[in-house]
Design a protein around this motif. Sequence first.
Motif, PDB file in Angstrom:
ATOM      1  N   UNK A  90       2.690   0.698  -8.369  1.00  0.00           N
ATOM      2  CA  UNK A  90       3.354  -0.031  -7.284  1.00  0.00           C
ATOM      3  C   UNK A  90       2.602   0.074  -5.961  1.00  0.00           C
ATOM      4  N   UNK A  91       2.051   1.226  -5.662  1.00  0.00           N
ATOM      5  CA  UNK A  91       1.413   1.421  -4.353  1.00  0.00           C
ATOM      6  C   UNK A  91      -0.068   1.077  -4.334  1.00  0.00           C
ATOM      7  N   UNK A  92      -0.719   0.999  -5.502  1.00  0.00           N
ATOM      8  CA  UNK A  92      -2.153   0.723  -5.519  1.00  0.00           C
ATOM      9  C   UNK A  92      -2.470  -0.575  -6.256  1.00  0.00           C
ATOM     10  N   UNK A  93      -2.007  -0.682  -7.495  1.00  0.00           N
ATOM     11  CA  UNK A  93      -2.432  -1.824  -8.324  1.00  0.00           C
ATOM     12  C   UNK A  93      -1.761  -3.137  -7.935  1.00  0.00           C
ATOM     13  N   UNK A  94      -0.445  -3.137  -7.729  1.00  0.00           N
ATOM     14  CA  UNK A  94       0.234  -4.386  -7.355  1.00  0.00           C
ATOM     15  C   UNK A  94      -0.232  -4.940  -6.014  1.00  0.00           C
ATOM     16  N   UNK A  95      -0.331  -4.122  -4.967  1.00  0.00           N
ATOM     17  CA  UNK A  95      -0.844  -4.674  -3.702  1.00  0.00           C
ATOM     18  C   UNK A  95      -2.272  -5.195  -3.829  1.00  0.00           C
ATOM     19  N   UNK A  96      -3.096  -4.529  -4.610  1.00  0.00           N
ATOM     20  CA  UNK A  96      -4.477  -5.000  -4.780  1.00  0.00           C
ATOM     21  C   UNK A  96      -4.516  -6.323  -5.530  1.00  0.00           C
ATOM     22  N   UNK A  97      -3.672  -6.443  -6.537  1.00  0.00           N
ATOM     23  CA  UNK A  97      -3.652  -7.668  -7.326  1.00  0.00           C
ATOM     24  C   UNK A  97      -3.026  -8.851  -6.611  1.00  0.00           C
ATOM     25  N   UNK A  98      -2.079  -8.584  -5.734  1.00  0.00           N
ATOM     26  CA  UNK A  98      -1.380  -9.668  -5.046  1.00  0.00           C
ATOM     27  C   UNK A  98      -1.940  -9.948  -3.653  1.00  0.00           C
ATOM     28  N   UNK A  99      -2.920  -9.182  -3.222  1.00  0.00           N
ATOM     29  CA  UNK A  99      -3.531  -9.416  -1.925  1.00  0.00           C
ATOM     30  C   UNK A  99      -2.739  -8.855  -0.758  1.00  0.00           C
ATOM     31  N   UNK A 100      -1.857  -7.898  -1.022  1.00  0.00           N
ATOM     32  CA  UNK A 100      -1.094  -7.269   0.050  1.00  0.00           C
ATOM     33  C   UNK A 100      -1.940  -6.187   0.700  1.00  0.00           C
ATOM     34  N   UNK A 101      -1.470  -5.680   1.827  1.00  0.00           N
ATOM     35  CA  UNK A 101      -2.175  -4.621   2.531  1.00  0.00           C
ATOM     36  C   UNK A 101      -1.973  -3.304   1.786  1.00  0.00           C
ATOM     37  N   UNK A 102      -3.029  -2.800   1.180  1.00  0.00           N
ATOM     38  CA  UNK A 102      -2.938  -1.558   0.416  1.00  0.00           C
ATOM     39  C   UNK A 102      -2.702  -0.354   1.315  1.00  0.00           C
ATOM     40  N   UNK A 103      -3.256  -0.368   2.502  1.00  0.00           N
ATOM     41  CA  UNK A 103      -3.108   0.766   3.417  1.00  0.00           C
ATOM     42  C   UNK A 103      -1.641   0.985   3.786  1.00  0.00           C
ATOM     43  N   UNK A 104      -0.908  -0.098   3.988  1.00  0.00           N
ATOM     44  CA  UNK A 104       0.513   0.015   4.347  1.00  0.00           C
ATOM     45  C   UNK A 104       1.302   0.646   3.193  1.00  0.00           C
ATOM     46  N   UNK A 105       0.996   0.244   1.963  1.00  0.00           N
ATOM     47  CA  UNK A 105       1.706   0.791   0.813  1.00  0.00           C
ATOM     48  C   UNK A 105       1.337   2.248   0.572  1.00  0.00           C
ATOM     49  N   UNK A 106       0.064   2.595   0.734  1.00  0.00           N
ATOM     50  CA  UNK A 106      -0.345   3.983   0.541  1.00  0.00           C
ATOM     51  C   UNK A 106       0.230   4.893   1.631  1.00  0.00           C
TER      52      UNK A 106
END
Length: 127
Positions: A90-106
């Motif tokens: 949820x915090x690494x793979x989904x944001x990377x795949x959907x183009x979301x900001x990974x830093x915000x999720x991490x």
Amino acid sequence: MPDHELQPSVRRWHWRRAVPVCVNLLFGVPAMVPLHSAWLLFTDYRSCAFDNSGVGLTDCGDVSVIEGPGAARVGLFFVGGLGVLLVLAVDVLFPAGLGWHRRRWLAAALAIPVPYLVTVLALTVFD
């Protein structure tokens, strides 16, 4: 500017900033199992936490200390392992795949232990 006059895109932007924290706080509820299991292994069951020898072959103490770490180990390794895989997805793979900001999720992943810490503090203060 009153809230009803805000543009829909501005309101949506505020909501998107809160979603990672809310999701990770929800992950924190089932994460209480491995966190508490780790606490038990390093405090109450410290002498026999990772000792796999049979009963009577070690100097661990009474039977409850010998038999107790089994459930704590399962809680830590099995439930904790599944939790780490879920957080990774949820915090690494989904944001990377959907183009979301990974830093915000991490960064929001720091909210995972908050429910456990609040529970421990509440039990400490009110006990």
